[in-house]
Design an enzyme around this catalytic site. Structure first.
Site, PDB file in Angstrom:
ATOM      1  N   LYS A 104     -17.800 -31.283 -85.795  1.00 45.93           N
ATOM      2  CA  LYS A 104     -17.111 -30.055 -86.197  1.00 45.93           C
ATOM      3  C   LYS A 104     -16.371 -30.189 -87.523  1.00 45.93           C
ATOM      4  CE  LYS A 104     -16.599 -28.141 -81.544  1.00 45.93           C
ATOM      5  NZ  LYS A 104     -15.651 -27.533 -80.565  1.00 45.93           N
TER       6      LYS A 104
ATOM      7  N   ASP B  87     -14.793 -20.779 -81.388  1.00 46.61           N
ATOM      8  CA  ASP B  87     -13.942 -21.235 -80.285  1.00 46.61           C
ATOM      9  C   ASP B  87     -12.648 -20.420 -80.220  1.00 46.61           C
ATOM     10  OD1 ASP B  87     -15.588 -23.258 -79.285  1.00 46.61           O
ATOM     11  OD2 ASP B  87     -14.801 -24.747 -80.685  1.00 46.61           O
TER      12      ASP B  87
END
Length: 279
Positions: free
Chosen positions: A72, A109
């Site tokens: 990420k 997210d």
């Protein structure tokens, strides 16, 4: 949708380890429901060292990628553009390939957390508690910046983690106070508790759940329910699960990659529930 997007397109989830990922199940369920018969979604074991080469080998048929740990942050220098949401937490979990080949990074997210909370009726709270201080905790703080009007107390195990959470709070404009993990039972009285710790970490807290708890958001989905979530639900508290988060962040990924909205939330949720039940 463009003609290019109507043809056979590819997407995938990358990470290491990756075998456990539910992303293929969720995205394929969305493609089926949307009638995207030419689309495929796979998973690839890719670590930080292999990521640049993997990206460079992708052809024009690729629409997007989902990223899990440890990619990420590693992907960010390899992108042409990063959304403000992703930049706010230094984490990209979604890459979309533009028509001209540009790599655009985003983070679903954070809005996925907000959507999962709203689905359970949580639009705004005046305070909240976070259990843990890892990467997911920073995303939780970013989500709380949108729904919490007051103080967030983060329960952590070390002074270094406490300092990190306070720094994230300053960066995200969230009022953060830190407390020692030994006092984590106090967190359970908050209007909203977000548990961001690995499996088993919060088991000992189950016995401390108050008689009338408010809302628990436990980001785990396997094993489920956690001992904390099971006890919370048993005494009548509201529980938001890690599967809720996984589905909502995947919904946003599907919409960004395919250009089709709204994505089929319930079809994706059912597919995830069936996959977990079969494990």
């Amino acid at each position: 949708m463009t003609a290019r997007a109507a043809d056979g397109r590819r997407a995938a989830v990358l990470g290491s380890p990756i075998a456990h990922s539910l992303s293929p199940v969720l995205h394929r369920a969305a493609y089926d429901a949307l009638g995207l018969t030419g689309w495929s979604y796979d998973s690839f074991e890719v670590d930080e060292a292999a990521l640049p080469g993997f990206l460079d080998r992708l052809g024009p048929e690729w629409a997007g990628l989902s990223l899990t740990m440890p990619l990420k942050r590693a992907v960010m220098p390899l992108l042409d553009e990063v959304s403000q949401t992703a930049a706010s937490v230094d984490a990209v979990n979604t890459v979309v390939f533009a028509e001209d080949g540009r790599r655009i990074g985003d983070n679903t997210d954070i809005p996925g957390m907000v959507a999962a909370l709203r689905e359970h009726g949580i639009e705004q709270v005046d305070s909240a508690a976070i259990l843990g201080a890892g990467a997911t905790a920073s995303s939780a703080l970013a989500a709380l910046a949108r729904v919490c009007t007051g103080e967030v107390v983060a329960y952590v195990r070390s002074a270094a983690r406490a300092a990190e959470m306070r720094q994230w709070g300053e960066r995200l404009d969230v009022e953060v106070r830190t407390a020692d993990w030994a006092d984590a039972a106090e967190a359970l009285r908050a209007p909203l508790v977000i548990a961001t710790t690995p499996a088993g970490t919060t088991d000992a807290l189950a016995a401390a759940v108050p008689e009338r708890p408010a809302t628990l958001f436990d980001v785990l989905y396997e094993p489920w329910p956690t001992e904390l979530a099971a006890r919370w639900s048993m005494v009548g508290g509201a529980v938001v699960s890690g599967l809720d988060l996984l589905v909502h962040q995947a919904v946003l990924q599907v919409e960004r990659m395919t250009g089709r909205a709204p994505a089929p939330v319930e079809a994706m949720r059912r597919a995830g529930e069936h996959a977990l039940a079969a494990r």
